[in-house]
Every structure is written in C-alpha cells, then in structure tokens.
Design an enzyme around this catalytic site. Structure first.
Site, PDB file in Angstrom:
ATOM      1  CG  ASP A   1      42.941  41.594  98.378  1.00  0.00           C
ATOM      2  OD1 ASP A   1      42.601  41.184  99.748  1.00  0.00           O
ATOM      3  OD2 ASP A   1      42.380  42.196  97.968  1.00  0.00           O
TER       4      ASP A   1
ATOM      5  CD  GLU B   1      36.968  43.122 107.167  1.00  0.00           C
ATOM      6  OE1 GLU B   1      36.172  44.002 106.684  1.00  0.00           O
ATOM      7  OE2 GLU B   1      37.771  42.465 106.163  1.00  0.00           O
TER       8      GLU B   1
ATOM      9  CE  LYS C   1      40.966  44.147 105.699  1.00  0.00           C
ATOM     10  NZ  LYS C   1      40.878  43.192 104.374  1.00  0.00           N
TER      11      LYS C   1
ATOM     12  CB  THR D   1      39.259  47.456 105.603  1.00  0.00           C
ATOM     13  OG1 THR D   1      39.245  46.982 104.208  1.00  0.00           O
ATOM     14  CG2 THR D   1      38.080  47.295 106.274  1.00  0.00           C
TER      15      THR D   1
ATOM     16  CG  PHE E   1      38.629  49.125  99.117  1.00  0.00           C
ATOM     17  CD1 PHE E   1      39.361  49.087 100.028  1.00  0.00           C
ATOM     18  CD2 PHE E   1      37.616  48.076  99.137  1.00  0.00           C
ATOM     19  CE1 PHE E   1      39.504  48.192 101.228  1.00  0.00           C
ATOM     20  CE2 PHE E   1      37.669  46.913  99.871  1.00  0.00           C
ATOM     21  CZ  PHE E   1      38.596  47.058 101.113  1.00  0.00           C
TER      22      PHE E   1
END
Length: 318
Positions: free
Chosen positions: A17, A92, A128, A152, A174
C-alpha cells in the site's frame, strides 16, 4: 523460524500500500495499490524526479493541461510498479467522479487505454473506484468489458454487498479508518479481537464465502500489526511499508483466523439491495456515512494537490 510476514504470505496475498517503489522492491509483494494521497507524497521524493520530469516534458511538448499531465504522472508510477510486482497494480479514478457513473466509466477506459498504449494490458491493472452506489453501477459495466475493479473506501457490509452484486473483482474495507472513528466517538480502547475494523472485514469475508461470492476481500488501512494478524487468511491484505517491516521483523506463530469453510458455516442474513435500500442502510450507519464522505474529500483534495504540484513545475520550467 519464519517471520510473521513469511507466514502470512502462505495464506494471504500481500499487497503493498504505497507509491514508494523502493519499498515495494524490499518486501516483494504480489500486488501494489496506490491512491492520490500516496502518489502526491511519492511525487515529491527525489527518487522519483524522473517520473515527474517525463510527465512535465510531455505536457509541455503536447500543450496539455495540468490535469492531463497529472494523469500521465499517475500512469508513469503505475507502469513502474508493474515492472516490480508480478500481479496487479491498482490505479484510482478521480475522486470527484465518485457520484458520476458515466464519468467514472470514461475515466476507467482512459486509464486502461493509457496503460495498453504502453504495452501494459488490462489483466495487470485494477481500476480503483469509490464504493458509492454510482461506483458500483459503473463497476458492473466495466467488469462486463473485462476491466477489473477495486472498490475502495468500504466501511460497511452494505457497500461490500452492492459491489459484489455488481460483479466487482475486489473490495477494500478500510480497517484503520473504522477504528479511528470508533475511538474518537466512543473513547474506548480496543484489542485486535474487538477492533471494529477487524470485525467489519470478518463480516464481509463471512458473507462472501457463505453465499459463494467470488469478489476478493482485501483488508486495507491498518493502524498496527495486531489488526493484520487478526485477519490472517483473508484473501488479500494491502499493507504499508512500515507495517510490512514490522511483520518481517516479528517471529512467533501466526495462526489462520479467516477460513472459507468456517465462514460458510455461519452466514449473515442475505441482503437484497436496490438504490433506495442501499442509501437508507448506509445512511443509518453514521460511521460508514462519515468515513466514506471524508475519504472522498481527502482523495479529491490530494488529487487537486497533485495537479497544483504539476502546475508549479510547469511554471518553473517555462
């Protein structure tokens, strides 16, 4: 004895990440995932000046706007990551498109086209998308085109179910941000076993396995290695370089905590969703509503920050 990182790799796919390419080389993850915040940070490091410079020079020679140059910079980082990890790299869609189905689809197609122009094929990339209702609708169309999506900013089961119903390739709950909200609002101290973020991922994992959903569960946004250890066995975990380093230096037995057979034995209630049901259930969850909105705002802010960084570089080079 094997480190806890090496033990974890035997039961869970590890994803880095970070936008820090050197960190990815150090820990040999299978996949890599980035977001606007990570790219903005990495773009300011001297080690990646060449990636920024290439995008700036391209923009000058093609008379492109800062937003287009920022897009190219993101692809520059993504292409570099595909040379290091054997699996997928997540890129993303603009956060300001989180409530725009057609805009999300167009941006995703553009990202895939930019990669394929460089010889990086769609089977190496995950797009994403924020897990809004509109994001799930966009993902359904993109998946039908063979463009795999990483959904996400997931903070609730209802988001995860909507994404799985859409056929999304992967979801990213998350963990740490869920914990942050509960600590701030409830003032409690949590162990790894009572951590609300850990419990959320376990709930999503159990739901998917119980009902035969093929969408991959990838826990994200960790605050400590205890959260990671409590999710050993999850399909994938995306972990920061700092926590990867802690796991690599930690020894001791790491038992599997999530298992498809065990999950299927205790299925949660099945959800049947349409738009109004999705929105109402999400609205009833104060934590998920607040953290989803906050996450979109943060990513939109950092995307704007990346564009401003590019604008300054353009002015300096003029």
């Amino acid at each position: 004895m094997l480190s806890k990182l090496d033990q974890l790799k035997t039961m869970t796919t590890i994803v880095a990440d970070t936008g820090d390419i050197e960190s990815i080389r150090a820990f040999s993850p299978v996949d890599a995932t980035t977001n606007p915040s990570l790219i903005l940070k990495a773009a300011q490091l001297p080690a990646y000046a060449s990636l920024v410079e290439e995008a700036i020079l391209w923009g000058q020679s093609h008379n492109r706007m800062a937003s287009e140059i920022a897009d190219r910079l993101v692809i520059n980082f993504g292409e570099e990551l595909t040379r290091i990890v054997p699996g997928r790299v997540s890129t993303e869609v603009d956060a300001d498109l989180s409530f725009d189905v057609e805009g999300t689809i167009a941006k995703a197609r553009a990202i895939i086209a930019a990669y394929e122009k460089r010889g990086v094929w769609r089977d190496r990339i995950l797009i994403k998308i924020a897990a809004t209702w509109e994001g799930a609708k966009a993902a359904k169309i993109l998946q039908a085109e063979g463009i795999d999506c990483n959904m996400t900013l997931i903070f609730s089961l209802v988001q995860a179910v909507a994404c799985a119903d859409a056929g999304a390739y992967l979801v990213s709950p998350f963990v740490g941000r869920i914990l942050d909200w509960h600590v701030k609002n409830e003032g409690k101290t949590y162990t790894a076993e009572t951590d609300p973020g850990v419990l959320s991922v376990r709930q999503i994992y159990n739901y998917y396995k119980a009902y035969g959903m093929q969408t991959v569960v990838m826990g994200a946004s960790f605050r400590n290695i205890g959260e990671i250890e409590a999710l050993a066995g999850c399909d994938r975990l995306t972990i920061s370089p700092q926590l990867l380093d802690e796991l690599a230096k930690s020894t001791g037995d790491l038992p599997r905590r999530l298992d498809p057979q065990t999950a299927a034995a205790h299925p949660p209630a099945r959800l049947s969703l349409d738009e109004k049901t999705f929105r109402f259930i999400l609205n009833e969850d104060a934590m998920a509503t607040e953290k989803l909105s906050e996450g979109i705002r943060i990513f939109a802010r950092d995307l704007q920050g990346l564009r401003e960084l590019v604008s300054k570089r353009l002015l300096a080079a003029a």
